[in-house]
Design a protein around this motif. Structure first.
Motif, PDB file in Angstrom:
ATOM      1  N   ILE A 247      32.538  51.607  34.028  1.00 35.00           N
ATOM      2  CA  ILE A 247      32.724  50.989  32.716  1.00 35.00           C
ATOM      3  C   ILE A 247      34.059  50.257  32.644  1.00 35.00           C
ATOM      4  O   ILE A 247      34.133  49.103  32.188  1.00 35.00           O
ATOM      5  CB  ILE A 247      32.616  52.043  31.603  1.00 35.00           C
ATOM      6  N   VAL A 248      35.127  50.884  33.107  1.00 31.71           N
ATOM      7  CA  VAL A 248      36.454  50.269  32.998  1.00 31.71           C
ATOM      8  C   VAL A 248      36.587  49.066  33.920  1.00 31.71           C
ATOM      9  O   VAL A 248      37.040  47.992  33.487  1.00 31.71           O
ATOM     10  CB  VAL A 248      37.550  51.314  33.299  1.00 31.71           C
ATOM     11  N   ASP A 249      36.204  49.205  35.177  1.00 34.79           N
ATOM     12  CA  ASP A 249      36.331  48.087  36.114  1.00 34.79           C
ATOM     13  C   ASP A 249      35.523  46.880  35.632  1.00 34.79           C
ATOM     14  O   ASP A 249      36.038  45.754  35.572  1.00 34.79           O
ATOM     15  CB  ASP A 249      35.850  48.523  37.499  1.00 34.79           C
ATOM     16  N   ALA A 250      34.266  47.109  35.262  1.00 35.76           N
ATOM     17  CA  ALA A 250      33.410  45.994  34.834  1.00 35.76           C
ATOM     18  C   ALA A 250      33.915  45.362  33.546  1.00 35.76           C
ATOM     19  O   ALA A 250      33.905  44.129  33.400  1.00 35.76           O
ATOM     20  CB  ALA A 250      31.979  46.481  34.658  1.00 35.76           C
ATOM     21  N   THR A 251      34.365  46.163  32.598  1.00 32.36           N
ATOM     22  CA  THR A 251      34.787  45.629  31.303  1.00 32.36           C
ATOM     23  C   THR A 251      36.095  44.856  31.423  1.00 32.36           C
ATOM     24  O   THR A 251      36.232  43.760  30.867  1.00 32.36           O
ATOM     25  CB  THR A 251      34.930  46.767  30.278  1.00 32.36           C
ATOM     26  N   VAL A 252      37.065  45.403  32.152  1.00 32.56           N
ATOM     27  CA  VAL A 252      38.333  44.687  32.352  1.00 32.56           C
ATOM     28  C   VAL A 252      38.096  43.373  33.085  1.00 32.56           C
ATOM     29  O   VAL A 252      38.640  42.319  32.708  1.00 32.56           O
ATOM     30  CB  VAL A 252      39.336  45.569  33.129  1.00 32.56           C
ATOM     31  N   ARG A 256      38.847  39.615  31.391  1.00 33.62           N
ATOM     32  CA  ARG A 256      39.833  38.714  31.988  1.00 33.62           C
ATOM     33  C   ARG A 256      39.193  37.399  32.424  1.00 33.62           C
ATOM     34  O   ARG A 256      39.803  36.330  32.311  1.00 33.62           O
ATOM     35  CB  ARG A 256      40.537  39.396  33.163  1.00 33.62           C
ATOM     36  N   ARG A 257      37.973  37.446  32.903  1.00 34.25           N
ATOM     37  CA  ARG A 257      37.279  36.213  33.289  1.00 34.25           C
ATOM     38  C   ARG A 257      36.900  35.397  32.052  1.00 34.25           C
ATOM     39  O   ARG A 257      36.963  34.161  32.077  1.00 34.25           O
ATOM     40  CB  ARG A 257      36.043  36.544  34.119  1.00 34.25           C
ATOM     41  N   LEU A 258      36.511  36.073  30.981  1.00 32.02           N
ATOM     42  CA  LEU A 258      36.207  35.364  29.738  1.00 32.02           C
ATOM     43  C   LEU A 258      37.450  34.652  29.203  1.00 32.02           C
ATOM     44  O   LEU A 258      37.380  33.480  28.791  1.00 32.02           O
ATOM     45  CB  LEU A 258      35.675  36.343  28.692  1.00 32.02           C
ATOM     46  N   GLY A 333      39.419  41.070  37.746  1.00 33.19           N
ATOM     47  CA  GLY A 333      39.264  39.862  36.959  1.00 33.19           C
ATOM     48  C   GLY A 333      40.177  38.721  37.344  1.00 33.19           C
ATOM     49  O   GLY A 333      40.057  37.613  36.772  1.00 33.19           O
ATOM     50  N   GLU A 334      41.096  38.928  38.294  1.00 36.30           N
ATOM     51  CA  GLU A 334      41.961  37.848  38.706  1.00 36.30           C
ATOM     52  C   GLU A 334      41.223  36.907  39.663  1.00 36.30           C
ATOM     53  O   GLU A 334      40.141  37.217  40.159  1.00 36.30           O
ATOM     54  CB  GLU A 334      43.220  38.408  39.393  1.00 36.30           C
ATOM     55  N   LEU A 335      41.822  35.751  39.918  1.00 35.93           N
ATOM     56  CA  LEU A 335      41.242  34.819  40.889  1.00 35.93           C
ATOM     57  C   LEU A 335      41.179  35.489  42.255  1.00 35.93           C
ATOM     58  O   LEU A 335      42.058  36.282  42.626  1.00 35.93           O
ATOM     59  CB  LEU A 335      42.069  33.547  40.952  1.00 35.93           C
TER      60      LEU A 335
END
Length: 338
Positions: A247-252, A256-258, A333-335
């Motif tokens: 949940i945390v990895d996917a949501t963060v 960040r991508r949004l 979520g970073e490049l």
């Protein structure tokens, strides 16, 4: 003895069916070929999640017939699980536009919520709230997010299987210790179905799960959490804690991508676990780290809620804080060139 027979049968059905699917995929060249967005380096058969789906769904009517699972829960799990698995299977073998996939996801969620009775009352900081129709809308969004995040997180060998097994067996242990034995069978059977598949999927994977399996696991785990919450509101927090790594990895990563303006429906390799796998050069350390976090951090905190009355909201925040730090530490979520 009957329970032992059923769970053993499910494990071996999944084990041998996955092997058969692997041989079929090799014979028909149904391979996942590495590309710039892949986390693997060699062509690998795909579609093994069908074994999990078949073994688990096939056992549900048996459990219901012998009183181990209510028929309302059975219809919820059967209909939503089969629908999501079929949609994922078709997408694995072709391409379904994102809007049609999303429509199918919400229809499956609505079907399941109809049979379960919607969202049960929530317990927040010691108070119980019934959100009515708004709760049902939130429950549908929750189920759709669960199935999609599980799909997003199925990106390295064994990680999705290990997460599901840890969450299910952890819940079973807490059900047994907390006097909720009537809830144990469905997650136990799911853990055995995934266990048979994991034999073939543990790093280095000999077959991949595919969308048919990952989306199926996501919505089934979400439904098991809602089913448990109808018995006791605190058990929803237990499941959310146990599934915290995903949940945390996917949501963060998504947030960040949004914020960066990325097309979030496009494939990428910017989850924290993917950065970690590239950093260590292997999948095994990351998959085993997920298991360790589940066993030594999340399970004890979930136990504090289920067994010793700790406030679920507080326990969730405590559980997620170091997971958030890890997600940021591993660039979620970073490049991808970070």
């Amino acid at each position: 003895m009957a329970i032992f027979f059923v769970v053993s049968f499910v494990f071996f059905v999944s084990l041998f069916l996955t092997g058969g699917l692997r041989r079929y995929a090799l014979a028909r060249s149904l391979m996942d070929v590495p590309n710039a967005r892949s986390s693997h380096s060699v062509p690998t058969p795909r579609g093994g999640g069908v074994a999990i789906v078949s073994a688990f769904l096939g056992a549900l009517p048996i459990l219901a017939f012998f009183g181990g699972l209510s028929w309302t829960s059975t219809w919820a799990l059967l209909g939503a699980g089969a629908g999501i698995a079929l949609l994922g299977f078709l997408d694995d073998h072709g391409h379904i536009a994102a809007r049609w996939r999303l429509l199918g996801h919400f229809l499956a969620a609505i079907w399941a919520l109809f049979w379960l009775g919607g969202l049960p009352a929530l317990e927040l900081f010691g108070s119980v709230f019934d959100l009515g129709w708004l709760g049902n809308v939130l429950a549908a969004i929750y189920l759709v997010w669960m199935l999609n995040l599980y799909n997003f997180m199925d990106g390295i060998d064994g990680i999705a299987s290990v997460e599901a097994i840890c969450a299910c067996l952890g819940a079973c242990l807490l059900y047994w210790l907390g006097g909720f034995e009537n809830l144990m069978l469905a997650p136990l059977v799911l853990a055995m179905a995934v266990g048979g598949f994991l034999y073939w999927n543990f790093p280095p994977a000999r077959i991949f799960m595919g969308d048919a399996g990952s989306g199926f696991l996501g919505i089934i785990l979400g439904l098991l959490s809602l089913q448990a919450a109808w018995v006791s509101p605190k058990l929803l927090w237990v499941w959310l804690i146990l599934l915290g790594v995903f949940i945390v990895d996917a949501t963060v990563t998504l947030l960040r991508r949004l914020l960066r303006g990325d097309k979030v429906y496009e494939a990428h390799r910017s989850h924290a676990y993917q950065f970690a796998a590239r950093q260590y050069g292997r999948h095994v350390p990351v998959t085993l780290a997920v298991a360790a976090i589940n066993v030594f951090w999340l399970l004890p905190l979930a136990g504090c809620v289920a067994l010793w009355g700790m406030d679920g909201t507080l326990a969730l925040m405590l559980a997620y804080l170091p997971l958030f730090v890890l997600a940021v530490r591993f660039h979620a979520g970073e490049l991808e060139n970070a």
